[in-house]
Each structure stands twice: as C-alpha cells, then as structure tokens.
Motif scaffolding. Sequence first.
Motif, PDB file in Angstrom:
ATOM      1  N   ALA A  37       8.619  -3.201   2.387  1.00 34.04           N
ATOM      2  CA  ALA A  37       9.290  -2.488   1.297  1.00 34.04           C
ATOM      3  C   ALA A  37       9.091  -0.978   1.360  1.00 34.04           C
ATOM      4  N   LEU A  38       8.276  -0.505   2.297  1.00 34.43           N
ATOM      5  CA  LEU A  38       7.976   0.919   2.380  1.00 34.43           C
ATOM      6  C   LEU A  38       9.229   1.754   2.641  1.00 34.43           C
ATOM      7  N   THR A  39       9.277   2.927   2.032  1.00 32.69           N
ATOM      8  CA  THR A  39      10.352   3.879   2.286  1.00 32.69           C
ATOM      9  C   THR A  39       9.870   4.894   3.313  1.00 32.69           C
ATOM     10  N   GLU A  47      15.127   7.098  -4.366  1.00 36.74           N
ATOM     11  CA  GLU A  47      13.973   6.280  -4.724  1.00 36.74           C
ATOM     12  C   GLU A  47      13.028   6.162  -3.540  1.00 36.74           C
ATOM     13  N   PHE A  48      11.733   6.194  -3.852  1.00 34.06           N
ATOM     14  CA  PHE A  48      10.671   6.210  -2.846  1.00 34.06           C
ATOM     15  C   PHE A  48       9.706   5.064  -3.172  1.00 34.06           C
ATOM     16  N   THR A  49       9.586   4.086  -2.265  1.00 41.72           N
ATOM     17  CA  THR A  49       8.770   2.890  -2.510  1.00 41.72           C
ATOM     18  C   THR A  49       7.487   2.946  -1.693  1.00 41.72           C
ATOM     19  N   ASP A  69       0.220   7.549   4.791  1.00 45.09           N
ATOM     20  CA  ASP A  69       0.705   8.447   5.837  1.00 45.09           C
ATOM     21  C   ASP A  69       2.050   8.029   6.427  1.00 45.09           C
ATOM     22  N   ILE A  70       2.589   6.877   6.001  1.00 46.51           N
ATOM     23  CA  ILE A  70       3.838   6.399   6.599  1.00 46.51           C
ATOM     24  C   ILE A  70       5.049   7.056   5.939  1.00 46.51           C
ATOM     25  N   ASP A 241      -3.227  -0.903  11.054  1.00 44.72           N
ATOM     26  CA  ASP A 241      -3.623   0.494  10.891  1.00 44.72           C
ATOM     27  C   ASP A 241      -5.140   0.608  10.925  1.00 44.72           C
ATOM     28  N   ILE A 242      -5.641   1.429  11.833  1.00 40.74           N
ATOM     29  CA  ILE A 242      -7.067   1.683  11.955  1.00 40.74           C
ATOM     30  C   ILE A 242      -7.289   3.185  11.766  1.00 40.74           C
TER      31      ILE A 242
END
Length: 418
Positions: A37-39, A47-49, A69-70, A241-242
């Motif tokens: 669901a990330l924008t 809209e920013f999810t 950070d994405i 993600d690390i």
Amino acid sequence: MRKKLSFLIILCLVLVPNIIYGATGQNEISYSDCKKALTGSLTRSGEFTQCFRAHCQSGTWSVVNLFPDIGSIACYNGNSDPYKVISSDGCSVYSGSCNIANQHFCTRVTTVDCNKKSDGSTYVTSANTKATTQASVVNPTSQSSGGGNSTVTKQVTNATKNTIVTKKRTNGTTRVIIERTEATTQGETKRAVVQTESTESTESKSSNTKIKKLLFENTELPDFSNKSYQLEISSDITDVDIVCEPEDSNATCDVTGNTGITGEDAEINVTVTAEDGTSKTRTIKIHRSDGDSSDCTAANITIDNYDSFSDNFDKNNYEYNLKVSRNTNSLNLEVIPSDVLHAEFEVKGYDNIQNNSVVTVNIKAADGTLCTYNIHIKKSSGLWIIILIILIVIVVLVVIIYFVRKNLTRSRNLYKYE
C-alpha cells in the motif's frame, strides 16, 4: 426541478470516483499488504500512504513507521513544506494502554496540497535573488602604534586568488599555509599569509567493530557479537530492509544477501569494517516457509542490566534462573521472536518482582503454536549485611570492655597507693 436534478448528478459524478478510488487507512492487515500500500514519490497534490507496525510495549501502544525512507514528498513547484493532513488513519485504533504484546500492521493516508504551506497559507514561488557581498582585505604585516596588529579594510573589485600549501611533518602534524593575493580599487596588491596546524593521529585508529543499532524490518535486534540470528519470513517476501549503525562513527557497515532472496533458506551477512581496517561479519539465517509458520521460539531475549542472560540464551532452552538484587522491583525485557514479522508475544510477571517470582514469556506462532519461556527469580538475601552489622557490634563491645577494664585497673592501683 430539472436544474436541481442536473446539479445532483454532476455532484455525484465528481464525488463518487473519490469515494470509490480514494485510499483509506486500514488495520489488521498482513505485512505484505501493508508494504504494497506504500506510496512512492509524490510530486503533485494528492494522497500519500504509509505503512506502520503497532506493538504493545510496556502497557502502551507504540506505532512505528516501517518504511520511512521509501516514500517521499517532493512538490514540483519547489514547496519544501507543503500542507499535510491525515485524511484516513487505520492506526488510530492502536492508541492508549494495552496489555497484550501483539504485532499489528496498519496504513495511514495523508492528503498533501503542494499549493499551500504547512500553516495553510498559499505557497508563492519566489524568484532567486543573488546576494551581493563586499570582501575585505587584511594586512597582517602592519603594526599599530601600540605594538599590536592593525587591520586595513578596503573594498575589493577584482578577483581574489588563494594558494593553499599543505606540508606534512614527520611527527604527524599537518601545516597548512594559505597565501591570499587580493587586488584593490587603488591598484594595490595585498598578500596575507594564514598558517594553521592540525595534528593527525595515524597510530590511534579505532578497531571497534561493534554495532550500535541493527534494524530488521524496523524491528531492533540486539547486538549479537558472538552468535547469529535465525529468523523466519514468508516465502512471498524476497527483500527485507536491514539498517545497520556502527558504534564507531568512523566505521562502515555493509549488508549483503537481503535482496532477491530465493529458496527455503538464505543468509544475510552484516559486515562492520573498523577505521583501522579490522572487520567482523554477523550472520542472519533466514528460513522462508509457505503458509502460516509454526516457529514459536525466540531469536533472543534480553534483560536490561543483565547482559549475561542474553549471552547464555538458547532458543531451545525454556527454563532459566536469574539472580537479582533484593531492591529490584521490576525488569525490562526485550523479546525478538524468530518469526519476527508474524509471531506474537506476551510478557507476564516482569513487575512487582518478589523472591521466587517467575517471569513468563509466551510466544505464539502464526499457526497458533505456543512456546513459553520461564525465568525464575532469586533475590539476594542480604545475609552479608547482617553479618557485617554483627561484626561491627562485636568490635564496638570489645573496645568498650577494654577501656572499662583499663579504667577499673587504674582505679584499683590508685586506691592501693593511698
């Protein structure tokens, strides 16, 4: 009547698409759905999810942005501080107090207006203006009548040229000489020499390869200096993600194997290279499984101020003994499940600690399998304090008896003489 009907139809045509297609915040969703669901980058109003993880920690809900950070907001018109308001929050249900340390995933939708500032005022693109500055010429060679240095300042209209000369000394000291030639309006040339010295220590480079912070999908893992982690993820996850932060700011941290994960088992290597070139690699062993995992073990359990407990922790050992001071009333535990993304855990008995208390850590796997770790508490009796007090009392009594007997003997001898 027709005009009113036409107006309603037009209004519906405008609003209905927003209702159908507008993003909404969600809760109780899977990790993969939350990530999908990330924008990405948002350059225009819209809209920013974002994806969040809700976790019950110390009796209070904690909501953390999983992927800060994405997504990014970079308005095309140059507005670096656009107006933002949360339009739909699926994470609002995870607020206030809680009593079960479960993990939940949720999304939050923010509406961004690039044409407004954060305070609600209209954003106006301003033209770039060039600042005009005046330089000054310093002549450090002239002396004032009082014996000190005097400064002569003149406006510079021509170019200024700097020549930097760096000289290394054998004792590790670096000498920097800046020769500055400046032309003035009067056609004069002023030359200023600035000398600075700095020491460079080539013999004291750090060999620190410790990790200050290690995040696995935004879940912090304690530093595992002499052992590796075994963590489980779903088979549909290929990238994790690390985030690695070395303890020494001059050290570097490299992560390999965390992208393009295939097969049932994989390894992620975290290598810290110290300032002097010393390196150390830690390994995160990954197991990927189809369907709900049955792994209910803990990758690690840490207790504040009791580092030896974590050093001796074994995921296959479910009974532990811990000796604490008699003044200890509570313990702060951090639990990292092996299936860090899907397992749920609950800690009981960590407060109101008594002698022979039992702290219980329950970990529930995705398929419902339950593992229980019991930590048996033994408080120090304080017997040595009692013994010390008794010894002090005995010493005081002996001293008193000695002086009393000495005074009696002196008095008897005095009477005999008389």
